[in-house]
Design an enzyme around this catalytic site. Structure first.
Site, short mmCIF file in Angstrom:
data_model
loop_
_atom_site.label_atom_id
_atom_site.label_comp_id
_atom_site.label_asym_id
_atom_site.label_seq_id
_atom_site.Cartn_x
_atom_site.Cartn_y
_atom_site.Cartn_z
NE ARG A 25 14.49 21.17 -16.12
CZ ARG A 25 15.31 20.36 -15.53
NH1 ARG A 25 16.41 19.96 -16.14
NH2 ARG A 25 15.08 19.93 -14.31
NE ARG A 98 1.90 6.94 -33.77
CZ ARG A 98 1.18 7.51 -34.72
NH1 ARG A 98 1.74 8.42 -35.49
NH2 ARG A 98 -0.09 7.20 -34.89
#
Length: 146
Positions: A25, A98
């Protein structure tokens, strides 16, 4: 650690997909597209990576909990969920973010595999069943698995 942090890493499997929806979105990427803004792509890839490892994690958690020890397995499981949440958050910010949590979660998976194997060996290689099984199970007796 407050209740919000605890609930967020316990609900990691539910939290991560919702972050992908939010990123879609935010960056206006409609399904089924998987490319777009770099932040969306990192978020999507992090979610995919976490989903790929989840069946392995659940299987090892289940076997280690049944055959080894529920308390030790639960602690390893919570630590794994926490490292995967940190992995997801780090990857969503920058690809290099990560690496630390990725290595930590890999070590925890190997640890769960070791617990599962030790529990299975202790369960199926009972020393009372035969002489050769007793010889194979002797190292486990030294470590207190029996």
């Amino acid at each position: 650690m407050d209740l919000d942090h605890i609930s967020s890493f316990i609900l990691t499997p539910c939290l991560i997909p919702s972050q992908v929806i939010y990123a879609r979105r935010k960056h206006k990427v409609s399904p089924p597209e998987t490319t777009g803004h770099p932040e969306f792509e990192r978020t999507f890839r992090a979610q995919a990576n976490c989903s790929e490892y989840f069946p392995i994690f659940i299987s090892l958690l289940w076997v280690a909990g049944i055959f080894f020890h529920q308390g030790v397995t639960a602690v390893c499981g919570l630590l794994y969920l926490y490292t995967r949440l940190r992995y997801f958050q780090g990857y969503a910010e920058a690809a290099r973010g990560r690496l630390g949590p990725l290595y930590a979660s890999a070590w925890l998976l190997w640890g769960l595999l070791g617990l599962a194997m030790a529990g299975l060996l202790a369960h199926f290689l009972r020393p009372s069943s035969s002489t050769w099984m007793a010889a194979l199970g002797w190292p486990l007796q030294l470590h207190g698995a029996w």
